[in-house]
Design a protein around this motif. Structure first.
Motif, short mmCIF file in Angstrom:
data_model
loop_
_atom_site.label_atom_id
_atom_site.label_comp_id
_atom_site.label_asym_id
_atom_site.label_seq_id
_atom_site.Cartn_x
_atom_site.Cartn_y
_atom_site.Cartn_z
N PRO A 235 -44.96 -0.31 109.40
CA PRO A 235 -46.30 -0.44 109.98
C PRO A 235 -46.48 -1.81 110.62
CG PRO A 235 -46.36 -0.58 107.58
CD PRO A 235 -44.98 -0.15 107.94
N GLY A 236 -47.15 -1.84 111.75
CA GLY A 236 -47.35 -3.10 112.44
C GLY A 236 -46.17 -3.55 113.28
N ALA A 237 -45.15 -2.72 113.41
CA ALA A 237 -43.99 -3.02 114.25
C ALA A 237 -43.79 -1.86 115.22
CB ALA A 237 -42.74 -3.25 113.41
N PRO A 238 -44.68 -1.72 116.21
CA PRO A 238 -44.65 -0.55 117.10
C PRO A 238 -43.37 -0.47 117.92
CG PRO A 238 -46.09 -2.26 117.98
CD PRO A 238 -45.70 -2.71 116.60
N GLY A 239 -42.96 0.75 118.18
CA GLY A 239 -41.78 0.97 119.02
C GLY A 239 -40.46 0.77 118.31
N THR A 240 -40.49 0.59 116.98
CA THR A 240 -39.25 0.40 116.23
C THR A 240 -39.07 1.54 115.23
OG1 THR A 240 -40.29 -0.94 114.51
CG2 THR A 240 -39.46 -2.10 116.46
N GLU A 241 -37.81 1.76 114.87
CA GLU A 241 -37.50 2.86 113.95
C GLU A 241 -36.16 2.59 113.27
OE1 GLU A 241 -36.12 7.17 115.10
OE2 GLU A 241 -38.31 7.12 115.13
N PHE A 242 -36.06 2.95 111.99
CA PHE A 242 -34.83 2.78 111.22
C PHE A 242 -34.24 4.15 110.89
CE2 PHE A 242 -37.50 -0.89 110.09
CZ PHE A 242 -36.65 -1.93 110.46
N ALA A 243 -32.91 4.18 110.78
CA ALA A 243 -32.23 5.41 110.39
C ALA A 243 -30.86 5.03 109.82
CB ALA A 243 -32.07 6.35 111.58
N HIS A 244 -30.12 6.05 109.34
CA HIS A 244 -28.77 5.84 108.82
C HIS A 244 -27.89 6.95 109.34
CE1 HIS A 244 -30.19 2.73 106.04
NE2 HIS A 244 -31.23 3.52 105.85
N GLU A 245 -26.81 6.55 109.99
CA GLU A 245 -25.89 7.52 110.58
C GLU A 245 -24.46 7.07 110.36
OE1 GLU A 245 -26.89 7.78 114.70
OE2 GLU A 245 -28.94 8.52 114.34
N GLY A 246 -23.65 7.93 109.75
CA GLY A 246 -22.24 7.62 109.57
C GLY A 246 -21.97 6.36 108.78
N GLY A 247 -22.77 6.10 107.76
CA GLY A 247 -22.56 4.93 106.93
C GLY A 247 -23.05 3.63 107.54
N ARG A 248 -23.73 3.69 108.67
CA ARG A 248 -24.25 2.49 109.32
C ARG A 248 -25.77 2.56 109.42
NH1 ARG A 248 -20.86 1.77 114.79
NH2 ARG A 248 -21.38 3.99 114.95
N THR A 249 -26.39 1.40 109.43
CA THR A 249 -27.83 1.31 109.63
C THR A 249 -28.10 1.34 111.13
OG1 THR A 249 -28.05 -0.07 107.65
CG2 THR A 249 -29.89 -0.06 109.20
N VAL A 250 -29.10 2.12 111.52
CA VAL A 250 -29.45 2.26 112.93
C VAL A 250 -30.88 1.73 113.12
CG1 VAL A 250 -29.78 3.85 114.85
CG2 VAL A 250 -27.95 4.25 113.19
N PHE A 251 -31.02 0.86 114.11
CA PHE A 251 -32.33 0.31 114.46
C PHE A 251 -32.61 0.64 115.92
CE2 PHE A 251 -34.80 -3.22 116.33
CZ PHE A 251 -35.94 -3.13 115.57
N ARG A 252 -33.71 1.35 116.15
CA ARG A 252 -34.06 1.75 117.51
C ARG A 252 -35.34 1.03 117.93
NH1 ARG A 252 -32.48 6.81 115.22
NH2 ARG A 252 -30.56 7.59 116.16
N ARG A 253 -35.30 0.55 119.15
CA ARG A 253 -36.49 -0.06 119.74
C ARG A 253 -36.59 0.40 121.18
NH1 ARG A 253 -37.84 -6.22 121.52
NH2 ARG A 253 -40.12 -5.97 121.67
N HIS A 254 -37.61 1.21 121.45
CA HIS A 254 -37.80 1.78 122.78
C HIS A 254 -36.54 2.56 123.18
CE1 HIS A 254 -41.46 -0.39 122.74
NE2 HIS A 254 -40.92 -1.58 122.89
N ASP A 255 -35.87 2.15 124.25
CA ASP A 255 -34.69 2.87 124.73
C ASP A 255 -33.38 2.26 124.26
OD1 ASP A 255 -36.31 4.65 126.14
OD2 ASP A 255 -36.34 3.36 127.91
N SER A 256 -33.46 1.28 123.37
CA SER A 256 -32.26 0.61 122.89
C SER A 256 -31.93 1.06 121.47
CB SER A 256 -32.46 -0.91 122.92
OG SER A 256 -31.36 -1.58 122.37
N THR A 257 -30.65 1.25 121.19
CA THR A 257 -30.19 1.65 119.86
C THR A 257 -29.21 0.60 119.35
OG1 THR A 257 -30.45 4.00 120.34
CG2 THR A 257 -29.02 3.41 118.49
N LEU A 258 -29.46 0.10 118.14
CA LEU A 258 -28.61 -0.91 117.54
C LEU A 258 -28.00 -0.34 116.27
CD1 LEU A 258 -27.74 -3.95 117.56
CD2 LEU A 258 -29.74 -4.39 116.14
N ARG A 259 -26.67 -0.26 116.24
CA ARG A 259 -25.95 0.21 115.05
C ARG A 259 -25.32 -0.98 114.35
NH1 ARG A 259 -25.77 4.61 118.48
NH2 ARG A 259 -26.18 6.61 117.46
#
Length: 281
Positions: A235-259
């Motif tokens: 909350p309070g961090a718009p446009g961001t999202e966390f996930a987990h894929e293939g044993g890695r942490t995934v951080f998404r912001r707008h159109d960018s994906t950071l693994r």
């Protein structure tokens, strides 16, 4: 940066330029000058931290004299980085809860508690810290960024993230590899790698943000925090999202994906602080 905020002057033509044609009680209330270093709410805290102060919503000027800011103890404390929050060790991020003051019994129109509040700093997960804070203390805390305010079931709150002094020595080694970019994070030259970040769709950060992330990882507490405990959205961090894929942490912001591949530890607080820095005011 405006510090001495003068009270608005009286205009005989009224606020609409057509003269005073209605009952007004303004003459019966004190309209004092105010101090741009004494915010009373989130909006004026934001104004004060970004140099946009204007009269309204600040505490009254109680210095040695109107406009004598150079000899005022409030400004001296601010310039000397005194009177700030005693920041808890090994955490880069605080969740500050705003607690409105209860109404004063028997008060009618001039309740001194109206519109005022206290602050309750908590860990980013909401646990108590025992840290004392008020609006002026937050303003006087050096090296902090103001996150966005939000409301939830407990009321109004905002994030407060600290710039890590150890980020000066942190090292980020970046390499462009076709459609993506890799960043290797180190606490300093000659130390083991902390994490390997792979950006897809462009980088949504700067090297300065990554150096703070590296420093937060290196100075985290002794017990690692599993990033799988991160919420999908902070909350309070718009446009961001966390996930987990293939044993890695995934951080998404707008159109960018950071693994992120963690080489040593997975400190959730460091990644939460990273998201708040990217979206801070």
């Amino acid at each position: 940066m405006p510090l001495f905020l003068t009270a608005p002057s009286y205009g005989s033509r009224g606020p609409d330029g057509q003269g005073w044609n209605r009952l007004s009680l303004n003459a019966h209330f004190d309209v004092p000058n105010q101090c741009g270093l004494l915010p009373t709410n989130y909006a004026t805290l934001f104004e004060s931290m970004t140099g946009r102060q204007r009269w309204g919503g600040f505490e009254r000027c109680g210095g040695p004299g109107p406009g004598r800011c150079g000899s005022c103890p409030i400004q001296r404390a601010h310039l000397r980085d005194q009177g700030g929050i005693e920041w808890p060790a090994n955490t880069p991020l605080l969740l500050v809860r705003i607690r409105p003051l209860p109404r004063t019994p028997g008060s009618l129109f001039a309740d001194p508690a109206a519109g005022r509040s206290t602050l309750d700093p908590r860990t980013w997960r909401g646990a108590a810290t025992g840290v004392a804070a008020d609006w002026q203390m937050v303003r006087n805390t050096p090296g902090v960024r103001l996150g966005r305010s939000f409301r939830d079931g407990e009321g109004e709150a905002f994030w407060l993230v600290r710039d890590n002094p150890a980020a000066v020595a942190a090292l980020v080694r970046s390499r462009r590899m076709g459609s993506h970019t890799r960043h290797a994070l180190y606490a300093q030259i000659g130390r083991p790698r902390l994490a390997l970040l792979t950006c897809h769709g462009g980088c949504a950060h700067g090297d300065d943000d990554l150096r703070h992330l590296a420093a937060d990882l290196a100075t985290a507490g002794t017990e690692p925090e599993n990033t799988r405990s991160l919420p999908l959205r902070l909350p309070g961090a718009p446009g961001t999202e966390f996930a987990h894929e293939g044993g890695r942490t995934v951080f998404r912001r707008h159109d960018s994906t950071l693994r992120i591949s963690w080489d040593d530890r997975a400190a959730a607080s460091a990644l939460a602080a990273y998201a708040v820095r990217l979206t801070s005011c």
